[in-house]
Every structure is written in C-alpha cells, then in structure tokens.
Write a protein that holds these residues in place. Structure first.
Motif, PDB file in Angstrom:
ATOM      1  N   LEU A 116       7.902  15.661  64.368  1.00 36.19           N
ATOM      2  CA  LEU A 116       7.569  15.503  63.020  1.00 36.19           C
ATOM      3  C   LEU A 116       8.792  14.746  62.249  1.00 36.19           C
ATOM      4  CD1 LEU A 116       7.108  19.483  61.628  1.00 36.19           C
ATOM      5  CD2 LEU A 116       5.641  17.113  61.361  1.00 36.19           C
ATOM      6  N   ASP A 117      10.133  14.703  62.972  1.00 40.59           N
ATOM      7  CA  ASP A 117      11.115  14.019  62.321  1.00 40.59           C
ATOM      8  C   ASP A 117      10.861  12.298  62.448  1.00 40.59           C
ATOM      9  OD1 ASP A 117      12.383  16.078  61.700  1.00 40.59           O
ATOM     10  OD2 ASP A 117      13.790  15.969  63.258  1.00 40.59           O
ATOM     11  N   GLU A 118      10.229  12.011  63.462  1.00 41.04           N
ATOM     12  CA  GLU A 118       9.731  10.567  63.659  1.00 41.04           C
ATOM     13  C   GLU A 118       8.726  10.136  62.976  1.00 41.04           C
ATOM     14  OE1 GLU A 118      10.781   9.006  67.682  1.00 41.04           O
ATOM     15  OE2 GLU A 118      11.818  10.895  68.152  1.00 41.04           O
ATOM     16  N   ILE A 119       7.761  11.136  62.908  1.00 39.92           N
ATOM     17  CA  ILE A 119       6.608  10.817  62.208  1.00 39.92           C
ATOM     18  C   ILE A 119       6.848  10.281  60.689  1.00 39.92           C
ATOM     19  CG2 ILE A 119       4.405  11.847  61.176  1.00 39.92           C
ATOM     20  CD1 ILE A 119       3.782  11.294  64.089  1.00 39.92           C
ATOM     21  N   GLY A 120       7.752  10.683  60.094  1.00 35.51           N
ATOM     22  CA  GLY A 120       8.094  10.268  58.752  1.00 35.51           C
ATOM     23  C   GLY A 120       7.365  10.945  57.675  1.00 35.51           C
ATOM     24  N   ALA A 121       7.891  11.245  56.610  1.00 31.83           N
ATOM     25  CA  ALA A 121       7.405  11.922  55.481  1.00 31.83           C
ATOM     26  C   ALA A 121       6.205  11.450  54.937  1.00 31.83           C
ATOM     27  CB  ALA A 121       8.476  11.796  54.252  1.00 31.83           C
ATOM     28  N   ALA A 177       4.975  14.806  76.100  1.00 34.05           N
ATOM     29  CA  ALA A 177       3.928  13.717  76.255  1.00 34.05           C
ATOM     30  C   ALA A 177       3.114  14.066  74.889  1.00 34.05           C
ATOM     31  CB  ALA A 177       3.231  14.128  77.658  1.00 34.05           C
ATOM     32  N   VAL A 178       3.070  15.096  74.439  1.00 34.07           N
ATOM     33  CA  VAL A 178       2.305  15.364  73.227  1.00 34.07           C
ATOM     34  C   VAL A 178       3.096  14.640  71.927  1.00 34.07           C
ATOM     35  CG1 VAL A 178       1.652  17.046  71.329  1.00 34.07           C
ATOM     36  CG2 VAL A 178       1.135  17.338  74.283  1.00 34.07           C
ATOM     37  N   LYS A 179       4.352  14.880  71.769  1.00 32.66           N
ATOM     38  CA  LYS A 179       5.315  14.282  70.991  1.00 32.66           C
ATOM     39  C   LYS A 179       4.978  12.741  70.920  1.00 32.66           C
ATOM     40  CE  LYS A 179       9.737  12.728  69.850  1.00 32.66           C
ATOM     41  NZ  LYS A 179      11.266  12.529  70.247  1.00 32.66           N
ATOM     42  N   ASN A 180       4.993  12.224  72.245  1.00 35.11           N
ATOM     43  CA  ASN A 180       4.861  10.586  72.341  1.00 35.11           C
ATOM     44  C   ASN A 180       3.193  10.411  71.999  1.00 35.11           C
ATOM     45  OD1 ASN A 180       7.592   9.611  72.687  1.00 35.11           O
ATOM     46  ND2 ASN A 180       7.490  10.656  74.779  1.00 35.11           N
ATOM     47  N   MET A 181       2.277  11.115  72.170  1.00 31.89           N
ATOM     48  CA  MET A 181       0.954  10.860  71.986  1.00 31.89           C
ATOM     49  C   MET A 181       0.936  10.501  70.400  1.00 31.89           C
ATOM     50  SD  MET A 181      -1.102  13.479  74.306  1.00 31.89           S
ATOM     51  CE  MET A 181      -2.675  13.338  73.490  1.00 31.89           C
ATOM     52  N   LEU A 182       1.521  11.505  69.945  1.00 36.39           N
ATOM     53  CA  LEU A 182       1.354  11.584  68.187  1.00 36.39           C
ATOM     54  C   LEU A 182       1.985  10.006  67.696  1.00 36.39           C
ATOM     55  CD1 LEU A 182       2.180  15.017  67.283  1.00 36.39           C
ATOM     56  CD2 LEU A 182       0.086  13.749  66.688  1.00 36.39           C
ATOM     57  N   LEU A 183       3.348   9.928  68.241  1.00 33.50           N
ATOM     58  CA  LEU A 183       3.799   8.570  68.003  1.00 33.50           C
ATOM     59  C   LEU A 183       3.207   7.336  68.282  1.00 33.50           C
ATOM     60  CD1 LEU A 183       7.660   9.971  68.555  1.00 33.50           C
ATOM     61  CD2 LEU A 183       6.339   9.699  66.560  1.00 33.50           C
ATOM     62  N   GLN A 184       2.491   7.393  69.380  1.00 35.70           N
ATOM     63  CA  GLN A 184       1.590   6.212  69.900  1.00 35.70           C
ATOM     64  C   GLN A 184       0.453   6.211  68.816  1.00 35.70           C
ATOM     65  OE1 GLN A 184      -0.032   7.082  73.755  1.00 35.70           O
ATOM     66  NE2 GLN A 184      -0.131   4.707  74.266  1.00 35.70           N
ATOM     67  N   SER A 185      -0.172   7.095  68.706  1.00 37.77           N
ATOM     68  CA  SER A 185      -1.347   6.921  67.756  1.00 37.77           C
ATOM     69  C   SER A 185      -1.194   6.662  66.400  1.00 37.77           C
ATOM     70  CB  SER A 185      -2.147   8.376  67.741  1.00 37.77           C
ATOM     71  OG  SER A 185      -1.507   9.359  67.266  1.00 37.77           O
ATOM     72  N   LYS A 186       0.047   7.072  65.983  1.00 40.82           N
ATOM     73  CA  LYS A 186       0.862   6.433  64.613  1.00 40.82           C
ATOM     74  C   LYS A 186       1.001   5.014  64.849  1.00 40.82           C
ATOM     75  CE  LYS A 186       4.792   6.796  61.558  1.00 40.82           C
ATOM     76  NZ  LYS A 186       6.078   6.198  61.943  1.00 40.82           N
ATOM     77  N   ARG A 187       1.667   4.433  65.678  1.00 35.59           N
ATOM     78  CA  ARG A 187       1.744   3.117  65.829  1.00 35.59           C
ATOM     79  C   ARG A 187       0.517   2.177  65.735  1.00 35.59           C
ATOM     80  NH1 ARG A 187       5.909   4.634  69.586  1.00 35.59           N
ATOM     81  NH2 ARG A 187       4.380   4.253  71.183  1.00 35.59           N
ATOM     82  N   MET A 188      -0.483   2.693  66.727  1.00 33.60           N
ATOM     83  CA  MET A 188      -1.590   2.089  66.685  1.00 33.60           C
ATOM     84  C   MET A 188      -2.375   1.928  65.490  1.00 33.60           C
ATOM     85  SD  MET A 188      -3.224   3.681  70.210  1.00 33.60           S
ATOM     86  CE  MET A 188      -5.144   2.991  69.995  1.00 33.60           C
ATOM     87  N   SER A 189      -2.073   3.065  64.568  1.00 30.52           N
ATOM     88  CA  SER A 189      -2.707   3.166  63.220  1.00 30.52           C
ATOM     89  C   SER A 189      -2.317   2.022  62.325  1.00 30.52           C
ATOM     90  CB  SER A 189      -3.023   4.574  62.830  1.00 30.52           C
ATOM     91  OG  SER A 189      -3.221   4.549  61.320  1.00 30.52           O
ATOM     92  N   GLU A 190      -0.833   2.199  62.297  1.00 30.50           N
ATOM     93  CA  GLU A 190      -0.068   1.474  61.230  1.00 30.50           C
ATOM     94  C   GLU A 190       0.051   0.074  61.529  1.00 30.50           C
ATOM     95  OE1 GLU A 190       3.165   4.751  59.751  1.00 30.50           O
ATOM     96  OE2 GLU A 190       3.814   3.145  61.290  1.00 30.50           O
ATOM     97  N   GLN A 191      -0.266  -0.282  62.900  1.00 30.90           N
ATOM     98  CA  GLN A 191       0.007  -1.949  63.246  1.00 30.90           C
ATOM     99  C   GLN A 191      -1.449  -2.581  63.084  1.00 30.90           C
ATOM    100  OE1 GLN A 191       2.513  -1.035  66.635  1.00 30.90           O
ATOM    101  NE2 GLN A 191       4.270  -0.875  65.455  1.00 30.90           N
ATOM    102  N   GLY A 192      -2.274  -1.937  62.809  1.00 32.91           N
ATOM    103  CA  GLY A 192      -3.601  -2.691  62.298  1.00 32.91           C
ATOM    104  C   GLY A 192      -4.211  -3.253  63.468  1.00 32.91           C
TER     105      GLY A 192
END
Lengths: 314, 314
Positions: free
Chosen positions: B18-23, B280-295
């Motif tokens: 949650l913290d790293e995902i951002g508000a 692993a679940v935490k990093n999956m979430l952060l990874q999917s966020k990066r994939m989404s944000e970075q176009g």
C-alpha cells in the motif's frame, strides 16, 4: 595435442593415470614423438612406460571436422580412430576438436547397427552422493522421438554396465511432471518411452529433480542437454569464484569424471573438455578403460540387434 | 485466492504494498468478500484502504484453464480479466492457475494486433548488480522463428520501458556463439534477428553468459526458457538449503521480482509463482503498476502497428 593445455596437461594426466590403469594395460600417447619424449624426459618418466605413436599433424579447435580429418590423416585424432577401427586400441580419448572426434567416430568405427545417431552423456552428482546420467548433451540437437528412445536405451545400458546400476530408472527431462506436458518433441517421445520394453521409464521429470536421485538416466535432446549442462558448469564456476565450495557443488567439477563418452558407436570413445586439466585427462583414461573392460559396446550391439529385429527399427 | 498460501500471503502482500503503491492508486482485492474482510480485520487494516470485488468462485491449480474460465465467471481470474478488458482495472496480477491466467489474457484482453503469441519473461540478476531479461519462459514451447523475433522485439521494449535501458542488446540463447550454431530453430531465427530493424541484436550467447551482463534481453523458446529458469530456481534452492547465501545468489530469489509479466497482450498482466509469499505478492503489485504507468502496452501497440504494416507481418 588435444585441448587448451596440451601437451603438458595431457602428459601429466597420462602419467598420473599409470598406477590405476594397471600393469596389463598399455597407455598409448598419440602426438609428435619428439615433443612427447621431451615432455617425458622433463618429468623424469621412463620412456618405456608408454607406447608412443608419432602423429606429426594437428587438428586445431577451429578447423572444420570432416575437412580436417581428411586433410590430416597424420593427426592424433585421425590416427587414433584408424587404430581403434583396426583393433589396435581398445578405447580412445581426446580433449581435441570435439566436432572432429564425433565425425571421426561416426566415419571410422561407425554407429552400432540399429543406432541412428550417436549421443554423448555426462554424470550429474546427486544430493545423496550418487550419480545420475544426462544425455544427449550436444551431439544430436534436433533428435527425432525415435532417436530419443535410443538415447534412453543407450543411457540405461551405460548406467548398468559402467555405473553398476541394476535396473536403472529413466526420466524424460520436461517442464512439468504430468503426462502430455512439454513441447511437441516431448509429447511425441513420452508414449514411445512408455511403450519401450528395454527401459524402465518412470515418466517426466523437471529440472528441480536434476540432483534428487529420482531417476538414474535423464533423457533430453542434444540442444536442451547442452544448455542444461552449460548452465550447471556456469553455476559451478560462479560458486567456485565466490568461494562457496561445498561437498555437493564440488562434485559438479567435470574434471572428476574426465570427459563425455560418445555412445552408440562401435568402440569406447571419450571426448574431453577443451579446458581439460591433468586430472581430467587422467579420469578420461580411467573412464575409457572402464567402458572397454565392462563390455558396454558388446552389450549395446546385442541389444540393438534384438531391438532392430523385434521392432523393425534398424 | 491465487497461490498455495492464499489468502494470507495475498492479503499480507497487498497490505505491505500500500505505501509504495501511492495515494493516487487503488488496490483492488478480488475474492470472497467476507473472507477478505475477515482477513483485514484480523490484521487491523482499515477496510477502506482497498476496493473489494466479491468473487465467490475459485479456480483451483488442477483445473483445465478454458473449461474453468467458462464455468466459473465468478472466480477472481475470470472477474479480473473482465474488469481489465472493460478498463475498470489498469493492471491485473495473480498467483493462481497459470494456464487460466494465460487463457484469460488471450481470450479477454487478447493479443496486441501483429503479435502472434504472448510470452512471459523473468529478470535474471547479473554479476555486476544489473538485471537481464529472459524470455519466453514457458508460454510458447514450440515457437516458430518469426514468433521468436517477436519475443526479441517485445523483450527490447520491456527492457526500455520497464527496466529503463536506453538501447537494449538482444542475444539468442544457444549452445555456441558462432553464427549458424544450434538446433534448426536457432539456425532459422538467427538471420531473422540479424535483419530485424527494431532490435539491437548482438548474436548468439551461451549459458555461461547468463549472469555476465553481455546482453539485456536473452531470447529463447518457451520450452528451453522454462528449463533454464527452473534450473536457476533449483540452484537457488540448493544454495539456500546448504546455507551458502551470497549477494548474487540471494538475488536469484523470485520473490524480489514478484512474478512473470505476460507480454504481447493489450494490458499489463503479471503471473505469480504458485508458491508466492507476501513479499512476492507485494512485488507483483508494484511490477504491474510500473508496467501500467510506464506505457509499455501502448509502446508495444505502436511498434507492432508499424511492424505489421512495414513487414507484412500482421
């Protein structure tokens, strides 16, 4: 002259193998005679402890195998295979040009009747202290399913005759353990392995079982087997480099086994690593002696004669 | 409910992300609502910190993917892909049935126009501290040469957009470095990679280069890639089991990367390991966020639109 560290490593290895080779056997050194004699003199080793066959030519690592063999009949590799084919040697080992070793085997002593393609194998140390066999490790990259069944048969006989395993278990290296898993090649070979009366097939195995002694013989094609072996060697070197030695990982050292036997041909042949050390050369000699004494080639000939006549698979 | 340690590991991982995902971002939990609320209560985590989508059904690890997806529209996987296809999610990650994840991706959000087959990739830690990308690691076991070229293009864009590499180098995983080496597949794909204007192809690479940062993107087919990855995981576990931790080997831990992105489809999807831990679940979430944000997906769409029209390769 085979390998990156010849002639020094070759001579050192041959000298250190002498005691274990036993008095009834002769180690034959093939190479430039003057150079061999000089190397023996420098080590203070009696010239009469070896037979020396003068081979004035040399096939380098870069040469094209078939061209080199025909243009250099006086090379160690060409001479060795000629002597092996004529029964002047019982086994032949070299750390020289591996393509030339393979081509020499196939063109001189030839494949055993019924064997479609030769294969090479390697020992894989298991966590429990035993050893498994992986084949093919590079000879036949695009093996047809029927050729992979032959690898399984050949590997089983090697495990029986050379490693002393009574009823070796055979696994198919795959990406999953369920029946029907894998690429088209694995899907095609699985039922053929299951139906083969000459092996004890236990099904698919995954890379996580590589060191678990679940099977004695791990079958794959020459491309995948070479990738798997090179990845093992990569980890071995990384572990050594980082100073993380360990009884299991130390046994990944190829020098302990000598080389890779070329199987399915009419005489024992061992192919050495290009970087073979004296220890590797010594073990190659001992390995080729075991292959010769334990009757592997005769056993393969008998089985493939039966196999060809039963299955119409000559 | 995906993965062997769900729901505990899933909830723990989501909470710690949650913290790293951002508000500005919402983490959506898909699963049985009462169970999710109970797990959050037990952890004393505010119910309002997540969006919860009630998914009463569950696809187990053993079920046949397509059958399960059509019979269980109320499962987390079926619901996630429906929401992703309708734009209600920006990215989707699960450690559930990997066949169902792949089938769900291909049938709901579908392949990007011009992409023949999806692929999955993994990060390979390099000795110098950087990371390389290996693909395909299992999605397409019998990849045709033209499909492997697409893997190379997709991997290059992933390296550029997600890993921030400006001009990624691409190598073909092979059993030798010389041109023309390898099995028929490698021999066919080599000249096609060389001719491809969308990548920076540097030639063949051997397993000994896996950790050497010689290339950024290592291309192979799904069978070989899966074997290579599983062998890495095998060594990682052996090294851990034997207490030989080390900064390089510790980075082989899949948990640090989260999961394997499914690439070539019209939205970011991350496929988790069955044994995914909370980390692993935490990093999956952060990874999917990066994939989404970075176009990444838009970049793939643009390139494959150009690729298809230039090369007649739609």
């Amino acid at each position: 002259m085979g390998g990156d560290f010849a002639p020094a490593a070759t001579i050192d290895g041959a000298v250190s193998a002498l005691d274990e080779i036993g008095a009834g056997n002769v180690v034959v050194l093939l190479g430039p005679e003057a150079l061999i004699r000089e190397e023996l003199r420098r080590r203070d080793v009696g010239q009469d402890r070896f037979a020396i066959v003068h081979c004035p030519q040399e096939i380098t690592m870069e040469e094209k195998p078939l061209k080199a063999l025909s243009e250099k009949p006086g090379s160690g590799i060409a001479t060795g295979f000629r002597m092996l084919a004529q029964g002047q040697l019982d086994a032949f080992a070299s750390a020289g040009n591996s393509g030339a070793m393979l081509a020499g085997a196939v063109t001189s002593i030839k494949c055993i009747p019924g064997v479609s393609r030769p294969c090479t194998c390697t020992m894989i140390p298991q966590e429990d202290g035993t050893y498994g066999l992986l084949l093919d490790i590079g000879t036949t990259p695009d093996a047809k399913p029927e050729v992979m069944v032959q690898f399984a048969i050949i590997g089983s006989l090697y495990a029986r005759y050379v490693l002393g395993k009574a009823d070796p278990k055979v696994g198919l290296l795959n990406v999953g353990t369920e029946d029907g898993k894998g690429n088209l090649q694995c899907q095609a070979v699985f039922p053929m392995l299951k139906a083969c009366p000459h092996i004890r097939f236990t099904g698919n195995m995954e890379p996580r079982e590589l060191f678990k002694n679940h099977v004695d013989v791990m079958v794959t094609d020459g491309f995948v087997g070479n990738i798997v072996l090179k990845e093992i060697e990569t980890f071995y070197r990384l572990i050594q480099k980082r100073g993380l030695g360990d009884p299991l990982f130390d046994r990944l050292n190829y020098e302990l086994y000598g080389g890779s036997p070329i199987l399915g041909v009419n005489a024992p042949v061992v192919l050495g690593h290009g970087i073979s050390s004296a220890l590797a050369v010594k073990n190659m000699l001992l390995q080729s002696k075991r292959m010769s004494e334990q009757g592997l080639v005769d056993a393969l000939r008998r089985l493939f004669a039966a196999y060809a006549s039963q299955d119409g698979n000559a």
